[in-house]
Structures are given as C-alpha cells and as structure tokens.
Design a protein around this motif. Structure first.
Motif, PDB file in Angstrom:
ATOM      1  N   ASN A 102       0.975  -1.095  -0.080  1.00  0.00           N
ATOM      2  CA  ASN A 102      -0.005   0.062   0.084  1.00  0.00           C
ATOM      3  C   ASN A 102       0.759   1.293  -0.047  1.00  0.00           C
ATOM      4  O   ASN A 102       0.505   2.195  -0.732  1.00  0.00           O
ATOM      5  CB  ASN A 102      -0.879   0.003   1.099  1.00  0.00           C
ATOM      6  CG  ASN A 102      -2.155   0.871   1.089  1.00  0.00           C
ATOM      7  OD1 ASN A 102      -2.990   0.818   0.258  1.00  0.00           O
ATOM      8  ND2 ASN A 102      -1.967   2.003   1.824  1.00  0.00           N
ATOM      9  N   ARG A 103       2.061   1.156   0.709  1.00  0.00           N
ATOM     10  CA  ARG A 103       2.841   2.513   0.720  1.00  0.00           C
ATOM     11  C   ARG A 103       3.592   2.609  -0.647  1.00  0.00           C
ATOM     12  O   ARG A 103       3.613   3.568  -1.099  1.00  0.00           O
ATOM     13  CB  ARG A 103       3.888   2.170   1.763  1.00  0.00           C
ATOM     14  CG  ARG A 103       3.414   2.316   3.220  1.00  0.00           C
ATOM     15  CD  ARG A 103       4.595   2.337   4.145  1.00  0.00           C
ATOM     16  NE  ARG A 103       5.676   1.339   4.217  1.00  0.00           N
ATOM     17  CZ  ARG A 103       5.324   0.403   4.888  1.00  0.00           C
ATOM     18  NH1 ARG A 103       4.243   0.310   5.989  1.00  0.00           N
ATOM     19  NH2 ARG A 103       6.203  -0.752   4.988  1.00  0.00           N
ATOM     20  N   GLN A 104       3.865   1.541  -1.207  1.00  0.00           N
ATOM     21  CA  GLN A 104       4.496   1.626  -2.647  1.00  0.00           C
ATOM     22  C   GLN A 104       3.446   1.974  -3.544  1.00  0.00           C
ATOM     23  O   GLN A 104       3.914   2.841  -4.457  1.00  0.00           O
ATOM     24  CB  GLN A 104       4.978   0.200  -2.958  1.00  0.00           C
ATOM     25  CG  GLN A 104       6.095  -0.428  -2.200  1.00  0.00           C
ATOM     26  CD  GLN A 104       6.598  -1.863  -2.699  1.00  0.00           C
ATOM     27  OE1 GLN A 104       6.395  -2.134  -3.674  1.00  0.00           O
ATOM     28  NE2 GLN A 104       7.577  -2.734  -1.752  1.00  0.00           N
ATOM     29  N   LEU A 105       2.501   1.385  -3.487  1.00  0.00           N
ATOM     30  CA  LEU A 105       1.126   2.001  -4.461  1.00  0.00           C
ATOM     31  C   LEU A 105       1.048   3.758  -4.445  1.00  0.00           C
ATOM     32  O   LEU A 105       0.816   4.528  -5.365  1.00  0.00           O
ATOM     33  CB  LEU A 105       0.018   1.214  -4.229  1.00  0.00           C
ATOM     34  CG  LEU A 105      -0.999   1.701  -5.214  1.00  0.00           C
ATOM     35  CD1 LEU A 105      -0.753   1.429  -6.655  1.00  0.00           C
ATOM     36  CD2 LEU A 105      -2.549   0.706  -4.928  1.00  0.00           C
ATOM     37  N   ARG A 106       1.258   4.112  -2.967  1.00  0.00           N
ATOM     38  CA  ARG A 106       0.852   5.531  -2.737  1.00  0.00           C
ATOM     39  C   ARG A 106       2.104   6.261  -3.342  1.00  0.00           C
ATOM     40  O   ARG A 106       1.644   7.354  -3.841  1.00  0.00           O
ATOM     41  CB  ARG A 106       0.535   5.595  -1.276  1.00  0.00           C
ATOM     42  CG  ARG A 106       0.125   7.060  -1.047  1.00  0.00           C
ATOM     43  CD  ARG A 106      -0.462   7.325   0.495  1.00  0.00           C
ATOM     44  NE  ARG A 106       0.531   6.684   1.336  1.00  0.00           N
ATOM     45  CZ  ARG A 106       0.731   5.825   1.977  1.00  0.00           C
ATOM     46  NH1 ARG A 106      -0.119   4.847   1.922  1.00  0.00           N
ATOM     47  NH2 ARG A 106       1.759   5.737   3.017  1.00  0.00           N
TER      48      ARG A 106
ATOM     49  N   ALA B 177       1.906   9.111  -6.365  1.00  0.00           N
ATOM     50  CA  ALA B 177       2.557  10.370  -6.171  1.00  0.00           C
ATOM     51  C   ALA B 177       3.342  10.834  -7.267  1.00  0.00           C
ATOM     52  O   ALA B 177       3.541  11.996  -7.558  1.00  0.00           O
ATOM     53  CB  ALA B 177       3.078  10.585  -4.640  1.00  0.00           C
ATOM     54  N   THR B 178       4.378   9.917  -7.723  1.00  0.00           N
ATOM     55  CA  THR B 178       5.341  10.286  -8.648  1.00  0.00           C
ATOM     56  C   THR B 178       4.740   9.934 -10.020  1.00  0.00           C
ATOM     57  O   THR B 178       5.411  10.383 -11.068  1.00  0.00           O
ATOM     58  CB  THR B 178       6.451   9.339  -8.718  1.00  0.00           C
ATOM     59  OG1 THR B 178       6.140   7.862  -8.369  1.00  0.00           O
ATOM     60  CG2 THR B 178       7.195   9.423  -7.312  1.00  0.00           C
ATOM     61  N   GLY B 179       3.479   9.545 -10.044  1.00  0.00           N
ATOM     62  CA  GLY B 179       2.830   9.330 -11.553  1.00  0.00           C
ATOM     63  C   GLY B 179       3.256   8.041 -12.283  1.00  0.00           C
ATOM     64  O   GLY B 179       3.094   8.037 -13.347  1.00  0.00           O
TER      65      GLY B 179
END
Length: 773
Positions: A586-590, A594-596
């Motif tokens: 979930n952190r990686q996906l967020r 954020a970086t597009g």
C-alpha cells in the motif's frame, strides 16, 4: 432503550424452525401418503426411516453443494447399511459381529469434520431402526428398496424446497449471525460497567465471540455461495444480503480493531461517567442490530429508531473536559485509549445505521465495498474428503480412533445388557417386559460424543428430556382421543424435534420422545406400557454412555490444547505477515501514484495482499474460537483432568490482545510515508517471537537480512516512546508483550508432561489471568 428480544421470538423466526419444518414434512410425507392413502403402513415407515437418514444432512447454513453431496452420500451409504443390517439381522451371531463393526466404521467418519460426523450418525441411525424392524431374509431387498425410495424422495424434495425458498434460507442464516453479533456487542458492553465483575464478564465475552464466529461462518458459507451476477430481482436480493454481511463483518472488525485495557480505564474513570457512555452506546447498538436481524428474518423493512448520538456527544464532552484539565498530558496513553473507544463507537454507529438503511432500501446490486467484488469466494470454507484422512487416524493416539473404539465397546455392552436385563425383567418384574436393544443403542449413539464433557452434558439433557417427553405423552393420551388431533401433535413434535436439535438438546429430546410415543400409539401398542419401557431403556443407555466415556480410552480436552494453541499461534503469525505485506504494498502504491508511475500490476498485488490479510483475519477468528471452545469444554471435565488452566487462559487473552492490535496497527502502517527504524525492528522481533526463532530478549537471530543492526528489546521500546505518533507506540508495546508471553506459554502447554506432574491448576488461575485483560 429498546428491550432485548426474547429467545422465543428469535426461535420463531429462525432458520432452525424453518429447517425443522422442512425436515419433518419431508420425513413424514412418505408414511402419510403410503399408509394414509394406500394403506401400506410398514413400507411407509421404512421410507420414512430412509428419508430421516438423508434429512440429518440437510442442515441450515453452509454451502449448498456440501449439503447436496452429503445427502447423496447418505442415500447411497444409508441404503447399503440397510441391506447389510437386514441380512445380518436374520442371524444372532452375525448381528453381534456386524453391528459393532458398523459402529466403529461410521464413528470414524468424525475425521471428516462436522459433515462427516452427521453422515456417520445418519448411517448408524438407519442401522438401529433397521434392527427394530428386522425384516426376513427374503424381504431384505424390498425393505432396502423402500428405504432407498424414501431417501431419494427427500433428496428431490429438499432440492425443490431450496429452489423455491433459497432467499429465505440466506436471510435466516444471516439473521442468526446478526443476532450472535448483537449478543457479542452486549457482552462487550458489560466490560465498561464498573460494577460488573471483569473476570466473569470477560469469560462471557469469549463465549459470545465463540458463538458469533460459528454463526458468522455459517452465514458466510450461505451468503457467499451464490453471488449476484446481473440486475435481476434475485440478484438484488442476493446483493442486499451480501451488503448486510459485509457490514456485519466490518462491524466486528471495528469492535476488535484494538485491545482495550479495561483495568486501566476502570482505575482512572471508576468514579466518573466516562465509561457509562460507551456501555450504553454498545447496548443501544446491540438492540438496533437485534431489530435489524429480526427484520431480516421476517423479511420486513421497518425503521430502526435508536440513535447513539447522545452517548457519543457526552463522551466527546468528557474528553474535552479531560483535555482542559491537562489529563491528556498527564496520561497520554489513557487519553488516547478513550479516544479510540470514541472512534470505534462512531464507526460502529455508522455501520449499524447503514445496515438499517440497506434493509429498508434494497433494489441495488452495488456492493458497499467494491474491493470485495471479485474476491469473495476466497472467504468460503473448503472441505476435502480423502481416504488418507480416514486411514491415517487408525492409531491409538488418534482421538477419532479412540472415540470409535469407545462407541463400539458401548454398543457391544448395550446389546449384551439389553438381552440379559430384558430376560431378567421378564422373569422377575413383569411378564412381557422388553428392553429394546435398538432404542438403547440409538440413545447411546445420540449421547456419546468424542469429548467427555459434552457426553456428560448430553447425558443429563437426554435423560431429563425423555422424562419430560414421557410426562407430556401421558397428558396427551389422557386429554386427546381424536386421531386427527394426535396426528397434528405428531407433526408438531416432529417439527420441534428437528428445529430444536441444534438449539436446545434437552427440549429436542423431549419432542423426540413425544414423537416416538405418538408413532407407537398409531402402531397400536399400549401407551403406558411403552412409556415405562422408554424410561428404562433411556436410563440404561445413559449409564452405559457415561461409564464408557469415562473409562474406555477416554480422550480429554487437555490433550487437544497444545495443538490448538500451536494452530492459533500459526494463524496469528500468518495474520501479521500478510498484514505487513499489505501495508508495504500500500505504501509503494501510494508513492507510485505520487510520482505519476501508477502500475497496474502493483495495484493488483496490493488488492490481492489486502484480500489475503482479510482471509487470514477470518482464520484467526476461527482458530481463536476453536481454542476458547476447547478450553471451556476442558473446564467442564473432572478437575484432575484439567491441565495448565492458568497458562491456557492467559494464552487466550494474549492471543486476543495480539490479534486486536495487529488489526489496529496494519492500517496505520499502510498510511505512513515511511516506517521508522525502531518500528521495523519491533515488528521483526514480534514476528520472530511468534515464529519461535528469537532469543530470550525477543531479538531475531543475526544474519536475517535486515537493514538495521539488532537491538535489545528495551532499546526498541525506548525508540517507541520517542515516536511522535503515539498511535503506533502503545499497540507495538502491547504486541511485543503479548508475543513474548505467547512464546513462553505455548512452550509450556505444548510440552509433554510426566504423569506425576499432571496436576490440576485451580480455577482461581483463570480469575487471576483474566484480571489482566
């Protein structure tokens, strides 16, 4: 406040009553048609026996395909049993050889779980009833054909009823789960009552959670078996039931999202009203949930008028006053604990309100949680029957094998005593007095269970129910003579027998006794004489069952506790690991969003990890329910057979604490941008503690591939105290403490003990351990 609904009202709208009516009608139709219309009384009774064998597998709740498979197996194995028993019944020696063998073989079916146990009992039931009729050798095949016809009739009848009333089955299974959840919420509310005994109320909470887990599992297997696939009316009905179920599970997750330290709360707020508001709010929510459950069972859409806003606002005002007095700075964790209670109450209130609105609205196939749309089948229970499960348990240390031997020995004793006592009674008490070996055998098979505590409990219930049934039968025979009235009472007692079998065994035994005595009345036997014989038969069977359960290869619940504790530990470990994987993805996906650089594969992996975490959470609840159920059964056994009571009770509490804090911590970890180093180290220490590969300080072994050097436990705790986010500091400390205790106590309860050291730990240990809840 809305009053608690009566148990009678629940029963009248339950799936037990509907299922009992379905089973009783399906069993009684063959004899009513064959005997009442065509005059074939004996063939009608034989067909009814075949139908009764199949009806036992037609239980409410659970996936339909398992019920169909079980009924099909009952038709085939039941007919085969009738043929074997009928042939053996023509010769006394052959009967003495075949009956114990069948008792052993079918009692071993408990290795296949509850469904297997029902199938084995159904075959034993048809065996004992075939012993009653004892057809001649030339008539065995026609007798078998009638029994097969009755079984096939019930199989088709059940399929037809299910096709017509499938939605009612779903509604009533869901209603039972909602009622059980309401009972759990009410039991939880007592923990906030400062006048209530915390130890006793906590034990009641565990029992309520055990019952709720079983009811929710039955509802899960029923509601999730056929999911909505379109916009038809049936799909809208399925979606409405599914949404209620999803919200019910979310409500449970909200309540157990973190472990509440009730001792600390009572110590700080014993003289204030701060704990009264959560107590009253939970009771209101429980009342609301009961009304929702009743509306679901009655298929009504009534508005639930009971808001918890006054309690929520009052608790908010208490928190504001505490903050103004500086309590938040003096005791930040206690203040945060009370804020968590407030947050859970708000979330629970919103969920119950949405459930109430869904019962009124309907008409949509949109799920309340879209993430579950393509993953719901993962939550279904899976059952596999393999021959290896049977053969691998043919050993003396298997509880299933010991149970089968116990039943076999009891059956042999019952047949012997039935003959000896019957002959003695005929000579000395009353000419013509008969001890019915089939009734003694049937009563014995109904009573005997793998565990001694349940056998002893059923023994008393069966005996009391038989006496009540005999008394009711005497009243019926003295007050009613009209055959149609007696036939109606026969049908009513049959419905109550099947309906109460899963609800109240003693009343079911009473209804069964009335049913059998009315059936003998229509068969033309002397009523009072038959009643006296039934009482003696039941007394004999109860005595044999109790003695054999106590002295013939007994298997005590304490023998199970080590394996159940290990299974619960593994379930909590999988729950933690899958949660950590979900939080990381979930952190990686967020960060990717954020970086597009949003990645479709990452989204799929994150969704899969979340679903696996939910499945593991369900498995933790089931493992915890198995553990607590066995613990309380053990405490009903003889005192000298109880082992490690204090350790097991503490272990139960610590597992409950750990699972609750994992449920609360994982969503927080999924939200943070980066997990602090101290938190990572603490989580690794907890994980290795549960895996059993940490040292005495709870530190994972060196060379584990971590990106930080090992630290001692007190250093990790110090780093937690320095965290700015107190939401993580408190649950992590509680998780570390729970994991350490679980590691130590599991080693204690799973270690083999010398016979000299197997002494009971007194029940006071339970109170001492519960006080730490």
């Amino acid at each position: 406040m809305i009053g608690t609904l009566s148990r009678l009202e629940r029963f009248l709208y339950s799936h037990h009553l509907l299922g009992g009516a379905r089973q009783a009608i399906g069993v009684l139709l063959p004899p009513l048609v064959l005997a009442g219309v065509f005059g074939y009384f004996d063939p009608g009774i034989t067909a009814a026996v075949g139908a009764a064998c199949v009806a036992l597998l037609d239980q409410p709740g659970g996936p339909r395909r398992y019920g169909v498979q079980g009924m099909a197996a009952a038709v085939l194995l039941g007919s085969l049993t009738v043929a074997i028993t009928g042939v053996a019944g023509t010769d006394t020696l052959l009967t003495w050889l075949v009956v114990p063998l069948l008792c052993f073989g079918f009692s071993m079916f408990t290795v296949f779980g509850q469904q297997g146990g029902l199938l084995g009992f159904a075959c034993l039931l048809i065996m004992t009833l075939t012993l009653r009729s004892r057809p001649e050798l030339n008539d065995v095949w026609i007798h078998t054909a009638y029994s097969l016809g009755g079984g096939l009739f019930y199989f088709g009848y059940s399929a037809l009823v299910h096709r017509i009333a499938w939605h009612r089955e779903e509604q009533q299974a869901l209603s039972a789960a909602l009622f059980a959840t309401a009972d759990y919420m009410r039991a939880r509310s007592w923990l906030y009552d400062t006048e209530a005994d915390l130890n006793g109320r906590y034990r009641e909470l565990m029992r309520a959670q055990h019952a709720m887990t079983e009811a929710q599992q039955a509802a899960r297997d029923t509601v999730l078996r056929e999911l909505p696939r379109g916009q038809r009316r049936s799909d809208r009905a399925r979606a409405a039931a599914l949404n209620l179920f999803i919200d019910m599970v979310a409500l449970l997750d909200t309540l157990v999202a973190t472990h509440t330290d009730y001792v600390t709360l009572r110590r700080h707020f014993a003289d204030s009203d701060a704990l009264l508001f959560p107590r009253d709010a939970l009771r209101k929510l429980a009342d609301n949930l009961e009304l929702i459950a009743l509306n679901v069972a009655r298929n009504r859409r009534e508005r639930v008028r009971n808001s918890i806003k006054p309690e929520v606002r009052a608790l908010e005002f208490e928190l504001q006053e505490l903050r103004e007095r500086g309590f938040a700075d003096e005791a930040p964790e206690v203040y945060a604990l009370l804020r968590q209670v407030l947050g859970r109450l708000k979330r629970a209130g919103d969920l119950v309100q949405r459930m109430a609105e869904n019962t009124r609205r309907g008409g949509t196939t949109t799920l309340v949680d879209q993430r579950l749309e393509h993953a719901l089948d993962r939550f279904l229970s899976r059952r596999k029957w393999r021959l290896g499960m049977y053969t691998s348990n043919l050993r003396l240390d298997s509880p299933h094998f010991r149970y089968a031997v116990r039943v076999t020995v009891a059956a042999a004793i019952a047949m012997t005593l039935s003959t000896v006592v019957g002959e003695w009674a005929t000579r000395t008490v009353m000419p013509g007095w008969v001890i019915h070996d089939y009734w003694v055998l049937l009563t014995l098979l109904v009573i005997m269970k793998p565990g001694f505590a349940l056998t002893r409990q059923r023994n008393g219930w069966r005996l009391t129910g038989t006496l009540i049934g005999c008394a009711l039968a005497l009243i019926i025979f003295n007050r009613f003579e009209n055959p149609y009235t007696l036939l109606a009472l026969l049908l009513l007692s049959g419905v109550l027998w099947y309906a109460l079998l899963q609800v109240h065994f003693m009343l079911a035994a009473a209804a069964n006794t009335v049913f059998v005595l009315l059936a003998f009345h229509f068969a033309g036997q002397e009523d009072t004489f038959v009643i006296g014989e039934r009482i003696v038969d039941t007394l004999l069977a109860c005595s044999i069952a109790l003695l054999c359960s106590r002295y013939v290869l007994p298997w005590w619940e304490s023998n199970f506790m080590g394996s159940l504790a290990a299974a619960l530990r593994r379930a909590n470990l999988r729950f933690l690991r899958s949660g950590l994987r979900y939080a990381e993805l979930n952190r990686q996906l967020r960060q990717a969003r954020a970086t597009g650089a949003d990645d479709a594969a990452l989204r799929v992996a994150q969704h899969d990890a979340e679903m696996q975490w939910r499945v593991d959470r369900k498995n933790v609840h089931i493992a915890f329910s198995n553990f607590t159920g066995a613990l309380y059964r053990m405490m009903a056994e003889p005192v000298k057979r109880q082992r490690n009571v204090k350790s097991l009770n503490t272990l139960m509490i610590q597992h409950h604490t750990l699972a609750s804090h994992v449920s609360a911590t994982i969503p927080l970890l999924a939200e943070v941008h980066e997990v602090p180093t101290g938190v990572k180290q603490a989580l690794r220490a907890i994980e290795h503690r549960l895996a059993g590969d940490a040292d005495e300080n709870g530190v994972p072994p060196a060379g584990n591939g971590s990106d930080a050097p090992p630290v001692q436990q007190h250093e990790v705790l110090a780093q937690h105290d320095a965290l700015s986010d107190a939401r993580l500091a408190y649950p992590l400390r509680q998780m570390q403490t729970a994991a350490a205790l679980i590691d130590e106590l599991t080693a204690v309860v799973t270690a083999p003990q010398p016979a000299a050291q197997r002494r009971n730990t007194s029940r006071s240990g339970v109170d001492a351990a519960s006080s730490n809840a």
